[in-house]
Scaffold this active site. Structure first.
Site, PDB file in Angstrom:
ATOM      1  N   GLY A  17      -2.744  -5.053  -7.065  1.00  0.00           N
ATOM      2  CA  GLY A  17      -1.819  -4.070  -7.626  1.00  0.00           C
ATOM      3  C   GLY A  17      -0.652  -4.668  -8.387  1.00  0.00           C
ATOM      4  N   ILE A  18       0.533  -4.094  -8.162  1.00  0.00           N
ATOM      5  CA  ILE A  18       1.743  -4.526  -8.873  1.00  0.00           C
ATOM      6  C   ILE A  18       2.074  -5.981  -8.529  1.00  0.00           C
ATOM      7  CG2 ILE A  18       4.254  -4.179  -8.985  1.00  0.00           C
ATOM      8  CD1 ILE A  18       3.656  -1.125  -8.634  1.00  0.00           C
ATOM      9  N   ASP A  63       2.745 -11.294   7.143  1.00  0.00           N
ATOM     10  CA  ASP A  63       3.052  -9.875   7.364  1.00  0.00           C
ATOM     11  C   ASP A  63       4.569  -9.728   7.254  1.00  0.00           C
ATOM     12  OD1 ASP A  63       3.682  -7.366   8.386  1.00  0.00           O
ATOM     13  OD2 ASP A  63       2.132  -7.446   9.936  1.00  0.00           O
ATOM     14  N   ASN A  90       7.885  -6.966  -2.947  1.00  0.00           N
ATOM     15  CA  ASN A  90       6.949  -5.962  -3.469  1.00  0.00           C
ATOM     16  C   ASN A  90       6.102  -5.295  -2.395  1.00  0.00           C
ATOM     17  OD1 ASN A  90       4.975  -4.844  -5.638  1.00  0.00           O
ATOM     18  ND2 ASN A  90       3.687  -6.112  -4.308  1.00  0.00           N
ATOM     19  N   TYR A 156       8.305   7.478   3.317  1.00  0.00           N
ATOM     20  CA  TYR A 156       8.309   6.641   2.111  1.00  0.00           C
ATOM     21  C   TYR A 156       9.573   6.904   1.288  1.00  0.00           C
ATOM     22  CZ  TYR A 156       6.467   4.419  -2.162  1.00  0.00           C
ATOM     23  OH  TYR A 156       6.280   3.608  -3.265  1.00  0.00           O
ATOM     24  N   LYS A 160      12.382   4.020   0.429  1.00  0.00           N
ATOM     25  CA  LYS A 160      12.691   3.578  -0.928  1.00  0.00           C
ATOM     26  C   LYS A 160      14.151   3.883  -1.306  1.00  0.00           C
ATOM     27  CE  LYS A 160       8.774   1.679  -1.717  1.00  0.00           C
ATOM     28  NZ  LYS A 160       8.671   0.208  -1.858  1.00  0.00           N
ATOM     29  N   THR A 191      -2.899   1.613  -9.022  1.00  0.00           N
ATOM     30  CA  THR A 191      -3.138   0.488  -8.106  1.00  0.00           C
ATOM     31  C   THR A 191      -3.938   1.023  -6.911  1.00  0.00           C
ATOM     32  OG1 THR A 191      -1.226   0.934  -6.699  1.00  0.00           O
ATOM     33  CG2 THR A 191      -0.821  -0.458  -8.638  1.00  0.00           C
ATOM     34  N   PRO A 192      -4.375   0.128  -6.005  1.00  0.00           N
ATOM     35  CA  PRO A 192      -5.065   0.604  -4.797  1.00  0.00           C
ATOM     36  C   PRO A 192      -4.219   1.616  -4.012  1.00  0.00           C
ATOM     37  CG  PRO A 192      -5.420  -1.747  -5.048  1.00  0.00           C
ATOM     38  CD  PRO A 192      -4.450  -1.349  -6.131  1.00  0.00           C
TER      39      PRO A 192
HETATM   40  P1  NAP Z   1      -0.848  -1.691  -3.101  1.00  0.00           P
HETATM   41  O1  NAP Z   1      -1.825  -1.480  -4.190  1.00  0.00           O
HETATM   42  O2  NAP Z   1      -1.058  -0.943  -1.834  1.00  0.00           O
HETATM   43  O3  NAP Z   1      -0.703  -3.240  -2.779  1.00  0.00           O
HETATM   44  C1  NAP Z   1       0.235  -3.639  -1.822  1.00  0.00           C
HETATM   45  C2  NAP Z   1      -0.111  -4.982  -1.268  1.00  0.00           C
HETATM   46  O4  NAP Z   1       0.827  -5.248  -0.215  1.00  0.00           O
HETATM   47  C3  NAP Z   1      -1.516  -5.035  -0.647  1.00  0.00           C
HETATM   48  O5  NAP Z   1      -2.153  -6.244  -0.963  1.00  0.00           O
HETATM   49  C4  NAP Z   1      -1.216  -4.950   0.837  1.00  0.00           C
HETATM   50  O6  NAP Z   1      -2.178  -5.617   1.640  1.00  0.00           O
HETATM   51  C5  NAP Z   1       0.101  -5.672   0.923  1.00  0.00           C
HETATM   52  N1  NAP Z   1       0.800  -5.349   2.144  1.00  0.00           N
HETATM   53  C6  NAP Z   1       0.860  -4.169   2.809  1.00  0.00           C
HETATM   54  N2  NAP Z   1       1.557  -4.289   3.930  1.00  0.00           N
HETATM   55  C7  NAP Z   1       1.950  -5.584   3.998  1.00  0.00           C
HETATM   56  C8  NAP Z   1       2.690  -6.323   4.939  1.00  0.00           C
HETATM   57  N3  NAP Z   1       3.153  -5.773   6.084  1.00  0.00           N
HETATM   58  N4  NAP Z   1       2.920  -7.636   4.699  1.00  0.00           N
HETATM   59  C9  NAP Z   1       2.440  -8.224   3.573  1.00  0.00           C
HETATM   60  N5  NAP Z   1       1.717  -7.577   2.655  1.00  0.00           N
HETATM   61  C10 NAP Z   1       1.467  -6.269   2.867  1.00  0.00           C
HETATM   62  O7  NAP Z   1       0.626  -1.310  -3.615  1.00  0.00           O
HETATM   63  P2  NAP Z   1       1.192  -1.188  -5.123  1.00  0.00           P
HETATM   64  O8  NAP Z   1       0.853   0.156  -5.629  1.00  0.00           O
HETATM   65  O9  NAP Z   1       0.826  -2.393  -5.901  1.00  0.00           O
HETATM   66  O10 NAP Z   1       2.742  -1.162  -4.798  1.00  0.00           O
HETATM   67  C11 NAP Z   1       3.547  -2.330  -4.731  1.00  0.00           C
HETATM   68  C12 NAP Z   1       4.994  -1.909  -4.487  1.00  0.00           C
HETATM   69  O11 NAP Z   1       5.417  -1.019  -5.520  1.00  0.00           O
HETATM   70  C13 NAP Z   1       5.186  -1.161  -3.165  1.00  0.00           C
HETATM   71  O12 NAP Z   1       6.423  -1.513  -2.601  1.00  0.00           O
HETATM   72  C14 NAP Z   1       5.196   0.293  -3.611  1.00  0.00           C
HETATM   73  O13 NAP Z   1       5.895   1.112  -2.711  1.00  0.00           O
HETATM   74  C15 NAP Z   1       5.908   0.174  -4.946  1.00  0.00           C
HETATM   75  N6  NAP Z   1       5.605   1.306  -5.838  1.00  0.00           N
HETATM   76  C16 NAP Z   1       4.331   1.557  -6.229  1.00  0.00           C
HETATM   77  C17 NAP Z   1       4.085   2.644  -7.053  1.00  0.00           C
HETATM   78  C18 NAP Z   1       2.701   2.979  -7.534  1.00  0.00           C
HETATM   79  O14 NAP Z   1       2.541   4.051  -8.132  1.00  0.00           O
HETATM   80  N7  NAP Z   1       1.708   2.149  -7.338  1.00  0.00           N
HETATM   81  C19 NAP Z   1       5.138   3.461  -7.474  1.00  0.00           C
HETATM   82  C20 NAP Z   1       6.423   3.165  -7.043  1.00  0.00           C
HETATM   83  C21 NAP Z   1       6.653   2.075  -6.228  1.00  0.00           C
HETATM   84  P3  NAP Z   1      -3.356  -4.776   2.343  1.00  0.00           P
HETATM   85  O15 NAP Z   1      -4.085  -4.111   1.223  1.00  0.00           O
HETATM   86  O16 NAP Z   1      -4.143  -5.803   3.080  1.00  0.00           O
HETATM   87  O17 NAP Z   1      -2.653  -3.785   3.227  1.00  0.00           O
END
Ligand code: NAP
Length: 255
Positions: A17-18, A63, A90, A156, A160, A191-192
């Site tokens: 993802g991000i 973690d 992130n 959430y 945030k 993203t996932p």
């Molecule tokens: P994502 O696709 O769910 O990827 C997040 C990654 O973080 C995954 O590899 C996950 O591993 C890992 N992770 C989860 N819990 C963890 C932990 N306790 N320790 C270490 N790693 C951990 O998320 P994303 O969409 O890329 O989002 C990244 C950030 O951007 C997050 O903070 C999210 O809240 C923020 N954000 C995202 C969006 C969006 O639309 N995507 C919008 C606003 C903000 P596992 O898969 O093994 O759990």
């Protein structure tokens, strides 16, 4: 090309993802990148891919909700790279999507443990290394949900919102150390996490169209839209930028 040359960075949740986009763009811009994640397979794969491309990256399983793991991984990365200049907080989870009165304490606590305590732990243990480097940049991934309410995922939103203000406050605390702290607020990014958010919808294509329509630019964003914001904030181009929120949301919050 060399916007981050000579810098060493940690990206939490960096396997997909991000986080993956941030790790990739930062490595391509010359940083040594430590990828922290729970997903060892994809984290190792990304580090290997970047290494084969001639960039410097290494994976650590970490973690972010476990302080001892965060300290050990940050110390190891700083030791491996000889310094630490950038922390991208992130890692995050969406958590339970229920109205507030139906949530359990455990569902509430899990989201705060990863999204809020994770930022606290990584910041806490990165600071001594950033000070030793003479300064640095911390970028915290908040969200549009840290700025406005959308009427869903209550834990959430709370997490945030907390990250938004933690960023401003840490910006003040560490400005004398030349450590900048900023938050980034993405709209929906494909993203996932967002795929999971839509997983329980009957018609995925319709749900995707609905998400697209929430953004005045007409579509959800890509991980690189956020990665480039993080590269900017991590770089010396942003040397006078601290305590601010960089909104990258296709106009979602402009209304
Ligand atoms: P994502 O696709 O769910 O990827 C997040 C990654 O973080 C995954 O590899 C996950 O591993 C890992 N992770 C989860 N819990 C963890 C932990 N306790 N320790 C270490 N790693 C951990 O998320 P994303 O969409 O890329 O989002 C990244 C950030 O951007 C997050 O903070 C999210 O809240 C923020 N954000 C995202 C969006 C969006 O639309 N995507 C919008 C606003 C903000 P596992 O898969 O093994 O759990």
């Amino acid at each position: 090309m060399d916007r981050l040359k000579g810098k060493a960075a940690v990206v939490t949740g960096g396997a997909v993802g991000i986080g993956k986009a941030c790790a990739t763009r930062m490595a391509e811009e010359g940083a040594q990148v430590a990828i922290f994640d729970l997903d060892c397979e994809r984290g190792e794969a990304l580090a290997g891919e970047l290494g084969r491309g001639g960039w410097k990256a290494k994976f650590w399983r970490c973690d972010v909700s476990v302080e001892a793991e965060v300290k050990a991984a940050i110390d190891a990365a700083a030791s491996q790279f000889g310094r630490l200049d950038v922390l991208i907080n992130n890692a995050g989870i969406a958590g339970a999507n229920k109205p507030t009165h139906e949530l359990t304490e455990a569902e509430w606590d899990r989201v705060q443990a990863v999204n809020v305590k994770g930022v606290f732990f990584a910041t806490k243990h990165a600071i001594p290394h950033l000070k030793a480097s003479g300064g640095g940049s911390i970028v915290n991934l908040s969200s549009i949900y840290g700025l406005i309410g959308a009427g869903d995922v209550p834990p959430y939103h709370a997490s945030k919102g907390a990250v938004h203000l933690m960023s401003k406050n840490d910006a003040l605390i560490y400005a004398p150390d030349r450590i900048r702290v900023n938050s980034v607020h993405p709209g929906f990014i494909w993203t996932p996490m967002v795929e999971g958010f839509l997983a329980d919808q009957d018609d995925q294509a319709e749900a995707r169209k609905g998400l697209d329509a929430l953004h005045p630019l007409g579509h959800v964003g890509e991980p690189d839209d956020i990665a480039w914001a993080c590269v900017y904030l991590a770089s010396d181009e942003a040397k006078f930028v601290t305590g601010t929120e960089l909104v990258v949301d296709g106009g979602y919050t402009a209304r």
